[in-house]
Design a protein around this motif. Structure first.
Motif, PDB file in Angstrom:
ATOM      1  N   ILE A 202       0.853  -1.204   0.000  1.00 20.15           N
ATOM      2  CA  ILE A 202       0.000   0.000   0.000  1.00 20.15           C
ATOM      3  C   ILE A 202       0.880   1.242   0.000  1.00 20.15           C
ATOM      4  CG2 ILE A 202      -1.735   1.296   1.297  1.00 20.15           C
ATOM      5  CD1 ILE A 202      -2.742  -1.391   2.398  1.00 20.15           C
ATOM      6  N   PRO A 203       0.694   2.145  -0.952  1.00 21.24           N
ATOM      7  CA  PRO A 203       1.560   3.329  -1.016  1.00 21.24           C
ATOM      8  C   PRO A 203       1.613   4.131   0.278  1.00 21.24           C
ATOM      9  CG  PRO A 203       0.420   3.080  -3.091  1.00 21.24           C
ATOM     10  CD  PRO A 203      -0.133   2.020  -2.175  1.00 21.24           C
ATOM     11  N   LEU A 204       0.515   4.241   1.010  1.00 19.25           N
ATOM     12  CA  LEU A 204       0.547   4.981   2.271  1.00 19.25           C
ATOM     13  C   LEU A 204       1.194   4.199   3.405  1.00 19.25           C
ATOM     14  CD1 LEU A 204      -2.753   7.053   2.674  1.00 19.25           C
ATOM     15  CD2 LEU A 204      -0.421   7.877   2.320  1.00 19.25           C
ATOM     16  N   GLY A 205       1.452   2.919   3.186  1.00 21.75           N
ATOM     17  CA  GLY A 205       2.212   2.147   4.156  1.00 21.75           C
ATOM     18  C   GLY A 205       1.439   1.618   5.340  1.00 21.75           C
ATOM     19  N   ARG A 206       0.133   1.630   5.289  1.00 25.33           N
ATOM     20  CA  ARG A 206      -0.662   1.091   6.397  1.00 25.33           C
ATOM     21  C   ARG A 206      -2.015   0.611   5.889  1.00 25.33           C
ATOM     22  NH1 ARG A 206      -4.927   4.291   8.072  1.00 25.33           N
ATOM     23  NH2 ARG A 206      -4.897   6.499   7.493  1.00 25.33           N
ATOM     24  N   ALA A 207      -2.633  -0.281   6.669  1.00 23.59           N
ATOM     25  CA  ALA A 207      -4.010  -0.658   6.397  1.00 23.59           C
ATOM     26  C   ALA A 207      -4.928   0.485   6.804  1.00 23.59           C
ATOM     27  CB  ALA A 207      -4.370  -1.928   7.157  1.00 23.59           C
ATOM     28  N   GLY A 208      -6.133   0.495   6.278  1.00 19.62           N
ATOM     29  CA  GLY A 208      -7.098   1.524   6.642  1.00 19.62           C
ATOM     30  C   GLY A 208      -7.851   1.174   7.907  1.00 19.62           C
TER      31      GLY A 208
END
Length: 250
Positions: A202-208
């Motif tokens: 994931i580009p943001l580096g975390r799960a939602g």
């Protein structure tokens, strides 16, 4: 400078399905925090500390959606916001070659059948009552990409087209219908044995989180931010849709 203290959804009356956990619970709490009167529905009640008014319903049953609608209108009087987040827990073992008819029927029945008929009849209620209401369906990235869970992907793809069909016919009455497509949001129906591998992509580096989805839901449902958004699916996925990697399993 005047301070805008009015909450975004003050005075709205909302029905939220799937409120016992996951995204539905997050959305119900967020709508309440923004001033809406919220009635949540699910098989089981949400945690008592949420303070969400609750009405039990089994949307897997053919008439479950009708009983819920009747009960909700009796409790709320009218509905100006509807969010359909209910979905059964999905198991990684329910692949195209193994999924059972009962599992298929439960997934499509709750997501697509009940979701469509609830949205349609609530839309009629809004139109007849001259309510400029808003309807939001929680779909998935896998409405367009395979997930090796055919009943889930098919249900979410169907919900997406149902949303567009309803949006076209209800928009002239000022009723906005939209969808949110979450990415990897652990909790509720999302179970993945390879979550760490997925998060690494994931580009943001975390799960939602459910709140990540809930805050977008509030914006879309509000007339301050969402008033010109109709027939649209908003991706809330941390950039997961930008990559081609899709989790695979046997």
């Amino acid at each position: 400078m005047t301070c805008m203290s009015m909450k975004l959804l003050e005075g709205e009356r909302a029905l939220v399905t799937g409120c016992a956990g996951g995204i539905g619970r997050g959305v119900a709490k967020a709508l309440k925090a923004e001033g809406a009167t919220v009635l949540g529905s699910d098989i089981a009640a949400p945690p008592s500390e949420d303070g969400i008014d609750f009405l039990a319903a089994d949307l897997a049953k053919p008439d479950g959606w009708r009983a819920l609608l009747e009960g909700a209108l009796e409790r709320l009087g009218s509905i100006s916001l509807f969010v359909h987040a209910a979905s059964p827990r999905r198991l990684e073992s329910d692949t195209p070659l193994t999924v059972s008819e009962d599992t298929w029927d439960a997934m499509t029945g709750i997501n697509l059948r009940s979701g469509f008929f609830l949205a349609r009849e609530i839309g009629r209620h809004m139109r007849d009552g001259k309510i400029k209401g808003r309807i939001l369906l929680i779909t998935s990235q896998h409405r367009e990409t395979p997930r090796n869970l055919p009943h889930y992907s098919a249900a979410k793809a169907g919900m997406t087209m149902a949303m567009k069909e309803l949006a076209r016919v209800l928009a002239p009455d000022g009723i906005r219908v939209n969808a949110i497509a979450p990415g990897a949001i652990p909790g509720g129906g999302f179970v993945a044995g390879n979550l760490g591998e997925l998060v690494a992509q994931i580009p943001l580096g975390r799960a939602g989180t459910p709140d990540d989805v809930a805050q977008v839901a509030v914006a879309i449902l509000s007339e301050r931010f969402g008033r010109y958004v109709v027939g649209t699916t908003v991706e809330v996925d941390g950039g997961l849709g930008l990559i081609s990697w899709i989790p695979a399993h046997a």
